[in-house]
Design a protein around this motif. Structure first.
Motif, PDB file in Angstrom:
ATOM      1  N   PHE A   1     -23.481  32.586  62.870  1.00 23.01           N
ATOM      2  CA  PHE A   1     -24.697  31.453  62.543  1.00 23.01           C
ATOM      3  C   PHE A   1     -23.849  31.930  60.526  1.00 23.01           C
TER       4      PHE A   1
ATOM      5  N   ILE B   1     -22.353  27.503  59.543  1.00 24.24           N
ATOM      6  CA  ILE B   1     -23.057  27.416  57.938  1.00 24.24           C
ATOM      7  C   ILE B   1     -22.148  26.915  57.329  1.00 24.24           C
TER       8      ILE B   1
ATOM      9  N   ILE C   1     -30.720  24.476  55.395  1.00 27.64           N
ATOM     10  CA  ILE C   1     -30.085  24.848  56.761  1.00 27.64           C
ATOM     11  C   ILE C   1     -31.594  25.765  57.231  1.00 27.64           C
TER      12      ILE C   1
ATOM     13  N   THR D   1     -31.418  29.090  60.998  1.00 28.01           N
ATOM     14  CA  THR D   1     -30.826  29.103  61.850  1.00 28.01           C
ATOM     15  C   THR D   1     -32.102  29.363  63.291  1.00 28.01           C
TER      16      THR D   1
ATOM     17  N   ARG E   1     -33.786  31.925  59.546  1.00 23.58           N
ATOM     18  CA  ARG E   1     -33.961  32.192  58.522  1.00 23.58           C
ATOM     19  C   ARG E   1     -33.591  30.777  57.940  1.00 23.58           C
TER      20      ARG E   1
ATOM     21  N   VAL F   1     -33.288  28.630  54.552  1.00 24.80           N
ATOM     22  CA  VAL F   1     -32.222  28.360  53.104  1.00 24.80           C
ATOM     23  C   VAL F   1     -32.288  27.262  52.134  1.00 24.80           C
TER      24      VAL F   1
ATOM     25  N   PHE G   1     -19.743  33.089  54.442  1.00 25.47           N
ATOM     26  CA  PHE G   1     -21.110  33.122  54.298  1.00 25.47           C
ATOM     27  C   PHE G   1     -21.815  34.195  54.133  1.00 25.47           C
TER      28      PHE G   1
ATOM     29  N   PHE H   1     -26.312  35.704  54.216  1.00 26.67           N
ATOM     30  CA  PHE H   1     -27.308  34.893  53.970  1.00 26.67           C
ATOM     31  C   PHE H   1     -28.650  35.830  52.354  1.00 26.67           C
TER      32      PHE H   1
END
Lengths: 244, 244
Positions: A170, A174, A197, A199, A209, A211, B241, B243
């Motif tokens: 992921f 991203i 964003i 997921t 998640r 974001v 990236f 989280f």
């Protein structure tokens, strides 16, 4: 304009959308274009919208009215037994919303059209990703076409085509999407931050998640700044052209 | 469709064009879209065309008739005293050609419109690069906007924006343009090889190298194959990236 992408990975789905809407270049606003629905453990749905804002808001409102009044006769996307049925419901609502405003009353310079990406999973079936057309019909992502873009799709497509890998994490997906969005934002004033964003991990049946990347996000800035240098470096490392 | 680019460098001008034309996806042909004119030592001119093929061929024929019959009253691009005057002549011919076929007789599904890039130098003045609109007016490239694209411009723009440098060598500029063309060709079936490349060195006042890149060109293949890996590598080297 708008830029939204839905990406199918082996480990799940990733969605990203911008938030800029405009009616002329002197009438610019920020609106969410990502909408999520879930019955945790049973189903999770994500929708991305592009096109006429009045149309997409009308579609979202109709969908939400139906999910909040489950005893209503109309089918709800939280009740439909399969993702295919969910896509049919959304397509039908979208087509009706466009039809309602077209062909009668005031006409507009821009069409009432809208396109949507729908992805998610209902327990017992695999995750699915759809692109829903203004006509209400839709296509599904597969191994050959593992992602859908809506809105301003061209600037950000080459990097997706070249660097997408179904086994990506992921985080890597991203990062890839941020580069694709940055290329688009740099080229088209009508696509802009903040970015949303979301997921979804296969078989979780509840959303992953979320974001929101604001305009001052340090990571986004580092990707945006770093990508220019990275591209120049990549170009330098290609074999040199010679006239002879 | 078409993809053509004219690029202004400190050392001169570089032009690149594809050769695919289509009237529907089952009627595809190869036509040159790059045209050069010169009086060696006195002036060199390069034109790139996009849009309706009948219109652009008509414009080129009219321009060539005038250059071959210099005693004719109409002004010739080989006689005009400045690049600005050359651009005015081309713009006027283009506007007249479009007007002649519009608004009377058979109408067509596609418009008769056409857009052109004109670059070159007349001894005693610096090289200049223009984008000529179907209306016959035009804009000139400057330090802030050092290149013009016509046709299918979006897929190939991000790499130009990021990697262009006015101090580039012709060889590096051609490498950059090949990546830009490859991104476009991969995304749009109506842009295709062979490609024409033309360079012009400042104050030479005669044309530089012309290269035609055929579909089996080894260098083009190495750029096309290498660019996917180079992009993935560039992406890997960006900060990851997270989280958290």
């Amino acid at each position: 304009m708008t830029y939204c992408v839905g990406l199918r990975l082996n480990r799940g789905l990733v969605f990203m959308s911008d938030t800029r809407t405009n009616a002329g270049i002197d009438n610019v606003s920020t609106f969410r274009k990502m909408f999520t629905y879930e019955k945790p453990g049973e189903r999770s749905l994500v929708m991305l919208t592009a096109g006429n804002l009045a149309t997409t808001q009308s579609v979202i409102s109709l969908i939400e009215e139906r999910t909040k009044v489950p005893e209503e006769r109309s089918p709800s996307i939280l009740e439909a037994p399969t993702m295919f049925q969910v896509a049919r419901i959304v397509g039908q609502i979208l087509r009706d919303a466009i039809k309602q405003h077209s062909g009668e009353g005031e006409t507009a310079d821009t069409p009432f059209s809208s396109t949507m990406i729908l992805g998610g999973q209902i327990a017992g079936s695999p995750p699915r990703l759809f692109l829903i057309y203004p006509e209400g019909n839709f296509i599904e992502a597969g191994d050959e076409t593992p992602f859908f873009q809506i809105g301003e799709t061209k600037y950000g497509k080459p990097i997706l085509v070249r660097a997408y890998d179904p086994n990506m994490s992921f985080e890597d997906a991203i990062k890839l999407l941020m580069v694709s969005f940055d290329s688009t934002i740099k080229a088209n004033l009508s696509v802009g931050l903040p970015l949303d964003i979301q997921t979804y991990e296969t078989d979780a049946c509840s959303l992953g998640r979320h974001v929101r990347i604001e305009a001052d996000n340090e990571y986004y800035k580092s990707v945006s700044d770093g990508w220019g240098a990275a591209l120049q470096n990549a170009l330098t490392n290609l074999p040199d052209f010679s006239f002879d």
